[in-house]
Motif scaffolding. Structure first.
Motif, PDB file in Angstrom:
ATOM      1  N   ALA A 245       0.828  -1.211   0.000  1.00  0.00           N
ATOM      2  CA  ALA A 245       0.000   0.000   0.000  1.00  0.00           C
ATOM      3  C   ALA A 245       0.863   1.262   0.000  1.00  0.00           C
ATOM      4  N   LEU A 246       1.929   1.260   0.798  1.00  0.00           N
ATOM      5  CA  LEU A 246       2.810   2.432   0.848  1.00  0.00           C
ATOM      6  C   LEU A 246       3.557   2.626  -0.464  1.00  0.00           C
ATOM      7  N   GLU A 247       4.019   1.533  -1.065  1.00  0.00           N
ATOM      8  CA  GLU A 247       4.735   1.620  -2.336  1.00  0.00           C
ATOM      9  C   GLU A 247       3.834   2.085  -3.472  1.00  0.00           C
ATOM     10  N   SER A 248       2.554   1.706  -3.417  1.00  0.00           N
ATOM     11  CA  SER A 248       1.625   2.010  -4.507  1.00  0.00           C
ATOM     12  C   SER A 248       0.881   3.321  -4.303  1.00  0.00           C
ATOM     13  N   ASN A 249       1.084   3.972  -3.181  1.00  0.00           N
ATOM     14  CA  ASN A 249       0.406   5.229  -2.884  1.00  0.00           C
ATOM     15  C   ASN A 249       0.747   6.261  -3.964  1.00  0.00           C
ATOM     16  N   PRO A 250      -0.225   6.725  -4.741  1.00  0.00           N
ATOM     17  CA  PRO A 250       0.101   7.627  -5.860  1.00  0.00           C
ATOM     18  C   PRO A 250       0.753   8.928  -5.416  1.00  0.00           C
ATOM     19  N   ALA A 251       0.315   9.485  -4.286  1.00  0.00           N
ATOM     20  CA  ALA A 251       0.930  10.734  -3.818  1.00  0.00           C
ATOM     21  C   ALA A 251       2.403  10.515  -3.510  1.00  0.00           C
ATOM     22  N   ALA A 252       2.726   9.409  -2.836  1.00  0.00           N
ATOM     23  CA  ALA A 252       4.117   9.108  -2.512  1.00  0.00           C
ATOM     24  C   ALA A 252       4.941   8.854  -3.764  1.00  0.00           C
ATOM     25  N   VAL A 253       4.336   8.207  -4.756  1.00  0.00           N
ATOM     26  CA  VAL A 253       5.043   7.915  -6.004  1.00  0.00           C
ATOM     27  C   VAL A 253       5.461   9.200  -6.702  1.00  0.00           C
ATOM     28  N   TYR A 254       4.545  10.161  -6.824  1.00  0.00           N
ATOM     29  CA  TYR A 254       4.874  11.406  -7.520  1.00  0.00           C
ATOM     30  C   TYR A 254       5.852  12.255  -6.699  1.00  0.00           C
ATOM     31  N   ILE A 255       5.727  12.223  -5.369  1.00  0.00           N
ATOM     32  CA  ILE A 255       6.661  12.960  -4.528  1.00  0.00           C
ATOM     33  C   ILE A 255       8.075  12.401  -4.670  1.00  0.00           C
ATOM     34  N   ASP A 256       8.194  11.079  -4.591  1.00  0.00           N
ATOM     35  CA  ASP A 256       9.522  10.467  -4.693  1.00  0.00           C
ATOM     36  C   ASP A 256      10.137  10.663  -6.077  1.00  0.00           C
ATOM     37  N   LEU A 257       9.325  10.608  -7.115  1.00  0.00           N
ATOM     38  CA  LEU A 257       9.854  10.845  -8.457  1.00  0.00           C
ATOM     39  C   LEU A 257      10.388  12.268  -8.591  1.00  0.00           C
ATOM     40  N   MET A 258       9.683  13.231  -8.003  1.00  0.00           N
ATOM     41  CA  MET A 258      10.168  14.611  -8.070  1.00  0.00           C
ATOM     42  C   MET A 258      11.444  14.774  -7.250  1.00  0.00           C
ATOM     43  N   ARG A 259      11.521  14.125  -6.105  1.00  0.00           N
ATOM     44  CA  ARG A 259      12.756  14.174  -5.314  1.00  0.00           C
ATOM     45  C   ARG A 259      13.917  13.548  -6.087  1.00  0.00           C
ATOM     46  N   TYR A 260      13.637  12.446  -6.746  1.00  0.00           N
ATOM     47  CA  TYR A 260      14.676  11.787  -7.544  1.00  0.00           C
ATOM     48  C   TYR A 260      15.148  12.692  -8.677  1.00  0.00           C
ATOM     49  N   ALA A 261      14.212  13.449  -9.268  1.00  0.00           N
ATOM     50  CA  ALA A 261      14.564  14.325 -10.375  1.00  0.00           C
ATOM     51  C   ALA A 261      15.396  15.517  -9.921  1.00  0.00           C
ATOM     52  N   LEU A 262      15.096  16.068  -8.740  1.00  0.00           N
ATOM     53  CA  LEU A 262      15.689  17.343  -8.344  1.00  0.00           C
ATOM     54  C   LEU A 262      16.840  17.228  -7.352  1.00  0.00           C
ATOM     55  N   ILE A 263      16.854  16.200  -6.517  1.00  0.00           N
ATOM     56  CA  ILE A 263      17.829  16.118  -5.425  1.00  0.00           C
ATOM     57  C   ILE A 263      18.837  15.016  -5.736  1.00  0.00           C
ATOM     58  N   ASP A 264      20.092  15.373  -5.874  1.00  0.00           N
ATOM     59  CA  ASP A 264      21.095  14.393  -6.286  1.00  0.00           C
ATOM     60  C   ASP A 264      21.367  13.337  -5.226  1.00  0.00           C
ATOM     61  N   SER A 265      21.081  13.642  -3.946  1.00  0.00           N
ATOM     62  CA  SER A 265      21.313  12.666  -2.885  1.00  0.00           C
ATOM     63  C   SER A 265      20.160  11.673  -2.737  1.00  0.00           C
ATOM     64  N   PHE A 266      19.104  11.865  -3.484  1.00  0.00           N
ATOM     65  CA  PHE A 266      17.976  10.924  -3.479  1.00  0.00           C
ATOM     66  C   PHE A 266      18.189   9.980  -4.665  1.00  0.00           C
TER      67      PHE A 266
END
Length: 304
Positions: A245-266
């Motif tokens: 459920a946590l992995e599939s949470n759409p809000a978390a998915v889009y948040i983590d993708l944006m962090r991956y895109a913008l933050i080099d330490s993620f």
């Protein structure tokens, strides 16, 4: 000699025509009848300029009475991020083990606010604009879509502040920042679809708008806005269904993708498995499903 008066038999009255037959005979159509799905899409596309102008006008008017005006578009999420940093980062220690915690937190708050505001605005899209709905003929989906677009425009203003924060905390500019564009497109599609679902529900039951803040607040706490989802998923004592459920949470998915895109330490290993497929899947399911769900009730909006 008596005269007998004979009353003539009454002339039979022909039965009245069926209303549908009368309408067909004179070329009349039902006012506000739901068009086909293809026609509805065409009508919505034909009004794309209205949708854009309406969203821009609502955004401009949102803070027109405030002395700082449009500055509040950036200040609101920044103030929320400051409060969350103090409570979760300092008092609860969520920042431990999370590199670049302030960029991590601010990115999460900004992206979450986009989803939260789109859904809340969509919930009141019909019930809060009954005068417009009853006065003009247009595809009603234009309202929740325009509110989602308004929130996207507000997010783009906030992204300027986000970039400044990233640079101030030493996050370098990289080509991965370009991934923010497809992430925002997918998130906007998801937000607009959910906004249309909530618009239909809110049109029938306006009280749902009072319940949504509690639902959204709970959703925010399980979406990794203030804490690292990767660290929680690394624990072995969690039930399997909770992890899914946590992995599939759409809000978390889009948040983590944006962090991956913008933050080099993620890094990529902090993302859920098949994250892009999940993000696209949620966008398609919510966008297409929400649109069809809203279209099916097109005839009912603004009546009663």
């Amino acid at each position: 000699m008596s005269q007998v008066l004979h009353t003539p038999p009454p002339t039979p009255v022909p039965p009245a025509d069926d209303p549908a037959a009368l309408a067909a005979r004179y070329g009349l159509s039902v006012s506000g009848a739901r068009p086909t799905l293809r026609e509805y899409v065409q009508q919505l596309w034909a009004r794309r300029h209205f949708i854009t102008a309406f969203a821009t006008a609502k955004l401009t008017a949102q803070y027109s009475q405030a002395k700082l005006g449009q500055v509040w578009q950036v200040m609101n999420p920044l103030l929320n991020a400051a409060v969350y940093y103090f409570i979760f980062g300092v008092l609860l220690g969520s920042k431990k083990g999370v590199p670049d915690y302030i960029p991590f937190l601010v990115t999460g708050v900004f992206i979450w606010t986009f989803t939260q505001s789109s859904i809340m605005a969509g919930t009141r899209a019909i019930s809060g604009n009954l005068g417009l709905v009853r006065a003009l003929h247009f595809p009603r989906a234009a309202l929740p879509v325009s509110f989602a677009l308004q929130q996207l425009q507000q997010l783009l203003f906030s992204m300027v502040a986000l970039v400044v924060i990233l640079l101030c905390f030493g996050v370098p500019v990289s080509l991965s920042w370009l991934l923010a564009v497809p992430v925002l497109v997918l998130q906007f599609t998801f937000n607009a679809g959910v906004a249309m679902v909530m618009a239909r529900m809110g049109a029938k039951t306006p009280d749902i708008a009072q319940l949504m803040p509690f639902i959204l607040r709970t959703w925010m706490y399980v979406s990794g806005v203030m804490w690292s989802l990767d660290k929680v998923l690394g624990k072995d004592d969690l039930p399997r269904w909770v992890m899914v459920a946590l992995e599939s949470n759409p809000a978390a998915v889009y948040i983590d993708l944006m962090r991956y895109a913008l933050i080099d330490s993620f890094h990529a290993h902090q993302l859920p498995p098949h994250v892009w497929a999940v993000a696209i899947g949620w966008a398609v399911v919510a966008g297409v499903g929400g649109f069809i769900y809203f279209w099916k009730a097109e005839e009912t909006y603004g009546r009663g």
